[in-house]
Enzyme design. Structure first.
Site, PDB file in Angstrom:
ATOM      1  N   ASP A 199       0.832  -1.207   0.000  1.00  0.00           N
ATOM      2  CA  ASP A 199       0.000   0.000   0.000  1.00  0.00           C
ATOM      3  C   ASP A 199       0.869   1.261   0.000  1.00  0.00           C
ATOM      4  O   ASP A 199       1.623   1.513   0.948  1.00  0.00           O
ATOM      5  CB  ASP A 199      -0.876  -0.069   1.267  1.00  0.00           C
ATOM      6  CG  ASP A 199      -1.941   0.994   1.307  1.00  0.00           C
ATOM      7  OD1 ASP A 199      -1.924   1.892   0.453  1.00  0.00           O
ATOM      8  OD2 ASP A 199      -2.791   0.935   2.219  1.00  0.00           O
ATOM      9  N   GLY A 219      -5.372   3.555  -7.674  1.00  0.00           N
ATOM     10  CA  GLY A 219      -5.670   3.778  -9.092  1.00  0.00           C
ATOM     11  C   GLY A 219      -4.967   4.984  -9.694  1.00  0.00           C
ATOM     12  O   GLY A 219      -5.263   5.371 -10.822  1.00  0.00           O
ATOM     13  N   ASP A 244     -10.541   4.021  -1.170  1.00  0.00           N
ATOM     14  CA  ASP A 244     -11.147   3.013  -0.285  1.00  0.00           C
ATOM     15  C   ASP A 244     -12.670   2.951  -0.415  1.00  0.00           C
ATOM     16  O   ASP A 244     -13.348   3.978  -0.452  1.00  0.00           O
ATOM     17  CB  ASP A 244     -10.820   3.338   1.178  1.00  0.00           C
ATOM     18  CG  ASP A 244      -9.344   3.130   1.474  1.00  0.00           C
ATOM     19  OD1 ASP A 244      -8.551   2.971   0.522  1.00  0.00           O
ATOM     20  OD2 ASP A 244      -9.001   3.132   2.662  1.00  0.00           O
TER      21      ASP A 244
HETATM   22  C1  GLA Z   1      -5.389   2.254   2.937  1.00  0.00           C
HETATM   23  C2  GLA Z   1      -5.926   1.125   2.070  1.00  0.00           C
HETATM   24  C3  GLA Z   1      -6.952   0.333   2.845  1.00  0.00           C
HETATM   25  C4  GLA Z   1      -6.318  -0.210   4.102  1.00  0.00           C
HETATM   26  C5  GLA Z   1      -5.713   0.919   4.927  1.00  0.00           C
HETATM   27  C6  GLA Z   1      -4.917   0.421   6.098  1.00  0.00           C
HETATM   28  O1  GLA Z   1      -6.378   3.189   3.220  1.00  0.00           O
HETATM   29  O2  GLA Z   1      -6.467   1.610   0.883  1.00  0.00           O
HETATM   30  O3  GLA Z   1      -7.457  -0.723   2.056  1.00  0.00           O
HETATM   31  O4  GLA Z   1      -5.327  -1.127   3.769  1.00  0.00           O
HETATM   32  O5  GLA Z   1      -4.857   1.731   4.135  1.00  0.00           O
HETATM   33  O6  GLA Z   1      -4.286   1.422   6.817  1.00  0.00           O
END
Ligand code: GLA
Length: 396
Positions: free
Chosen positions: A151, A198, A219
């Protein structure tokens, strides 16, 4: 001589085909169909620990989810502890023994996933992999990890400091390549899940940096508007997905309470048509039968998991009404009729929009009612409730 020249140009052509085709998955066969499993984030956020993961793994088996195809039990953010003097990452006190936990999950016939960031910090401000990529990949492999969600989060600080958008893009791409290479060097097949919301049209380069899947959006939230914006926003991305490399419109919210059953069926149907990873995000210990029947609907799952690996497309839209279709390996089409409006409406689908001649006579089966509806020529139509879906298989 002429033969040799011919041979040389053949070699050149094949070489350029090899070079031009994007570098695919971590290892062949990995994520040949969209990954299916469960992830801790949508329901538990930072309140996840060893006991939670074990209980979810057990529930995945006892609920029949494993038998329906769900495989990965994925720990999201907040498992990370400190690095020791040699730089090796350790899990925090919520996860006393990651290797033992992985062994437990494996003993249930399941696989286990973990989470990190290419930045110094994760989104929840825990330790990221920056500067320790190889070490972390080796640690994950030693624990027996099968899936990594990587991430972007913390790396965005460095990208912001870059002199140009191009330079920022390169920082990101290089970071994803670095972890791809680190994972590969372990020799363990580990699904590589890119999460950078994205940005920079990741679908155009995600496969080239080794991604087996890449988030196409920010998200998801447990509300119809969020699911709707993300799901319907996937139009136009189909050609970037295929076996080993999938668009990921984020994890499921089915069963978390914010969607009605009708909306949950639309969510699940749309994700299946999109050949999206089906990563449940609810508490599997606590599923009403209606929720179980959505997540474990084998006919809908079969659409998602079809081995042709073709992502479905929107084939018709008129205001709030949409029809999406996914080509299946046997030549049939999985079709969803969706009503985004506030009152029930009749939706019609023409065979032409599915790529079939109008005169075709086709069997139509309802994948939610589990019922054969009959033979139809040229078109099919059905009433669809507000926010609802009718999902059918059309087989000429
Ligand atoms: C980001 C990701 C989420 C999750 C959080 C965790 O927001 O997009 O899917 O993994 O981090 O902190």
């Amino acid at each position: 001589m002429r033969f040799l020249r011919g041979f040389n140009s053949l070699l050149l052509v094949s070489l350029s085909i090899v070079l031009a085709s994007p570098v695919r998955a971590q290892a062949t066969g990995i994520a040949a169909t969209p990954p299916m499993g469960w992830n801790s984030w949508n329901h538990f956020h930072n309140k996840v620990d060893d006991a939670t993961i074990r209980a979810q793994a057990e529930a995945m088996v006892s609920s029949g989810m494993r038998d329906a195809g769900y495989t990965y039990v994925n720990i999201d953010d907040t498992w990370e502890g400190e690095r020791d003097g040699t730089g090796v990452i350790h899990s925090n006190s919520k996860f006393p023994d990651m290797k033992a936990l992985a062994d437990f999950v494996h003993s249930k016939g399941l696989k286990i996933g973990i989470y990190s960031s290419p930045g110094p910090k994760t989104c929840a401000k825990y330790e990221g992999s920056y500067g320790h990529e190889l070490q972390d990949a080796q640690t994950y492999a030693a624990w027996g990890i099968d899936y990594l969600k990587y991430d972007l989060c913390g790396l965005r600080e460095q990208m912001k400091a870059a002199p140009s958008p191009e330079a920022a893009h390169k920082i990101m791409v290089d970071a994803y390549i670095k972890m791809r290479d680190a994972l590969r060097s372990t020799g363990r097949p580990i699904v590589y899940s890119l999460c950078q919301y994205g940005n920079d049209a990741v679908w155009e380069w995600g496969a080239n940096v080794g991604g087996n899947l890449w988030r196409t959006t920010g998200d998801i939230n447990d509300h119809y508007a969020s699911m709707e914006a993300i799901g319907f926003g996937q139009a136009g991305l189909a050609r970037f997905a295929g076996p080993g490399h999938w668009n990921d419109p984020d994890m499921l919210e089915v069963g978390n309470g914010g969607l009605t059953e009708t909306e949950s069926r639309s969510h699940f149907s749309l994700w299946a048509i999109l050949a999206a990873p089906l990563i449940a995000g609810n508490d599997l210990r606590d599923m009403r039968p209606e929720i179980h029947d959505i997540l474990a609907n084998k006919e809908v799952i079969a659409v998602d998991q079809d081995t042709l690996g073709r992502q479905g497309r929107r084939v018709w839209k008129n205001g709030d009404l949409e029809v999406w279709s996914k080509q299946m390996k046997d030549g049939s089409r999985a079709v969803i009729l969706l009503n985004r409006g506030s009152a029930e409406q009749e939706i019609n689908v023409n065979w032409e929009d599915l790529g079939y001649p109008t005169h075709f006579n086709a069997d139509v089966r309802d994948l939610w009612q589990h019922k054969y509806l009959g033979k139809f020529t040229g078109k099919f139509s059905a009433p669809v409730v507000s926010h609802g879906v009718v999902m059918v298989a059309v087989r000429p």
